[in-house]
Design a protein around this motif. Structure first.
Motif, PDB file in Angstrom:
ATOM      1  N   PHE A 116      35.003  21.508  35.517  1.00 40.36           N
ATOM      2  CA  PHE A 116      34.314  20.528  36.351  1.00 40.36           C
ATOM      3  C   PHE A 116      34.169  20.992  37.799  1.00 40.36           C
ATOM      4  O   PHE A 116      33.166  20.680  38.449  1.00 40.36           O
ATOM      5  N   ALA A 117      35.118  21.740  38.309  1.00 40.96           N
ATOM      6  CA  ALA A 117      34.985  22.290  39.661  1.00 40.96           C
ATOM      7  C   ALA A 117      33.788  23.238  39.718  1.00 40.96           C
ATOM      8  O   ALA A 117      33.011  23.218  40.681  1.00 40.96           O
ATOM      9  N   LEU A 118      33.651  24.053  38.695  1.00 39.41           N
ATOM     10  CA  LEU A 118      32.541  24.998  38.639  1.00 39.41           C
ATOM     11  C   LEU A 118      31.196  24.269  38.566  1.00 39.41           C
ATOM     12  O   LEU A 118      30.245  24.629  39.265  1.00 39.41           O
ATOM     13  N   ILE A 119      31.133  23.227  37.784  1.00 40.27           N
ATOM     14  CA  ILE A 119      29.907  22.410  37.713  1.00 40.27           C
ATOM     15  C   ILE A 119      29.591  21.841  39.099  1.00 40.27           C
ATOM     16  O   ILE A 119      28.447  21.899  39.555  1.00 40.27           O
ATOM     17  N   ASP A 120      30.606  21.309  39.763  1.00 41.92           N
ATOM     18  CA  ASP A 120      30.411  20.707  41.090  1.00 41.92           C
ATOM     19  C   ASP A 120      29.874  21.696  42.105  1.00 41.92           C
ATOM     20  O   ASP A 120      28.890  21.421  42.796  1.00 41.92           O
ATOM     21  N   VAL A 121      30.525  22.851  42.222  1.00 41.60           N
ATOM     22  CA  VAL A 121      30.092  23.799  43.258  1.00 41.60           C
ATOM     23  C   VAL A 121      28.762  24.441  42.911  1.00 41.60           C
ATOM     24  O   VAL A 121      27.963  24.715  43.805  1.00 41.60           O
ATOM     25  N   ARG A 122      28.513  24.662  41.654  1.00 41.77           N
ATOM     26  CA  ARG A 122      27.203  25.217  41.275  1.00 41.77           C
ATOM     27  C   ARG A 122      26.085  24.223  41.582  1.00 41.77           C
ATOM     28  O   ARG A 122      25.022  24.618  42.056  1.00 41.77           O
ATOM     29  N   ARG A 123      26.331  22.970  41.305  1.00 39.73           N
ATOM     30  CA  ARG A 123      25.330  21.943  41.599  1.00 39.73           C
ATOM     31  C   ARG A 123      25.015  21.917  43.094  1.00 39.73           C
ATOM     32  O   ARG A 123      23.865  21.784  43.493  1.00 39.73           O
ATOM     33  N   GLU A 124      26.038  22.054  43.900  1.00 39.57           N
ATOM     34  CA  GLU A 124      25.863  21.945  45.342  1.00 39.57           C
ATOM     35  C   GLU A 124      25.348  23.233  45.993  1.00 39.57           C
ATOM     36  O   GLU A 124      24.551  23.169  46.929  1.00 39.57           O
ATOM     37  N   TYR A 125      25.764  24.391  45.510  1.00 39.49           N
ATOM     38  CA  TYR A 125      25.498  25.631  46.252  1.00 39.49           C
ATOM     39  C   TYR A 125      24.607  26.647  45.547  1.00 39.49           C
ATOM     40  O   TYR A 125      24.097  27.559  46.202  1.00 39.49           O
ATOM     41  N   SER A 126      24.379  26.537  44.247  1.00 39.87           N
ATOM     42  CA  SER A 126      23.522  27.512  43.569  1.00 39.87           C
ATOM     43  C   SER A 126      22.108  27.483  44.107  1.00 39.87           C
ATOM     44  O   SER A 126      21.477  28.523  44.287  1.00 39.87           O
ATOM     45  N   LYS A 127      21.604  26.294  44.405  1.00 37.39           N
ATOM     46  CA  LYS A 127      20.238  26.187  44.930  1.00 37.39           C
ATOM     47  C   LYS A 127      20.113  26.778  46.334  1.00 37.39           C
ATOM     48  O   LYS A 127      19.018  27.033  46.815  1.00 37.39           O
ATOM     49  N   LYS A 128      21.261  27.022  46.980  1.00 37.98           N
ATOM     50  CA  LYS A 128      21.277  27.653  48.298  1.00 37.98           C
ATOM     51  C   LYS A 128      21.484  29.155  48.199  1.00 37.98           C
ATOM     52  O   LYS A 128      21.670  29.835  49.209  1.00 37.98           O
ATOM     53  N   GLY A 129      21.492  29.678  46.967  1.00 41.18           N
ATOM     54  CA  GLY A 129      21.593  31.108  46.756  1.00 41.18           C
ATOM     55  C   GLY A 129      22.994  31.648  46.511  1.00 41.18           C
ATOM     56  O   GLY A 129      23.167  32.860  46.388  1.00 41.18           O
TER      57      GLY A 129
END
Length: 152
Positions: A116-129
């Protein structure tokens, strides 16, 4: 037309605080025949689930902030993330000190918290590269998670 009359609510349902006080009084006076065992058992089971939930939740926040600190190059945020890491580590230590048997579920808690931590940070920061590894690359034992600054 007849209306169904609802059965009276039990003390457990109508006034939980009073129920707990009466249950404690009955236990202290060893009046076991009048203890509401069914609800008492349910409440004790809930306490155990609550402790497990807390360790998983705190570990999830810890992992999310460790991921941010290690993989998100935003130095202006480092102090905040490091403060959250320190707070979660302290709070996890408190929980483990109160309930050392939670150490037995650490691996299970870690797996769930990581996902769930990985889901959270990917949701927030993947779109920022920013990208994050699929697996935790470091030690996951309790001592390491509570003491190692993995970003150094």
């Amino acid at each position: 037309m007849t209306q169904a009359i609802a059965p009276p609510k039990s003390l457990y349902e109508s006034d939980f605080l009073l129920w707990t006080e009466e249950t404690v009084a009955r236990l202290k006076s060893r009046d076991f025949d009048r203890v509401d065992l069914e609800n008492l058992i349910e409440e004790i089971e809930c306490l155990g689930r609550s402790e497990k939930k807390e360790i998983k939740s705190r570990l999830r926040v810890l992992l999310a902030h460790l991921l941010k600190r290690m993989y998100v190059d935003m130095p202006e945020c480092f102090d905040g993330w490091e403060n959250t890491i320190a707070t979660q580590r302290t709070d996890i230590e408190f929980v483990l000190a109160d309930s050392p048997s939670l150490k037995a579920i650490w691996e299970e808690a870690f797996e769930l918290a990581w996902r769930f931590a990985l889901i959270d940070v990917r949701r927030e920061y993947s779109k920022k590269g920013f990208s994050f590894p699929d697996t935790w690359q470091f030690s996951r034992d309790i001592d390491a998670m509570l003491n190692v600054d993995f970003w150094e």
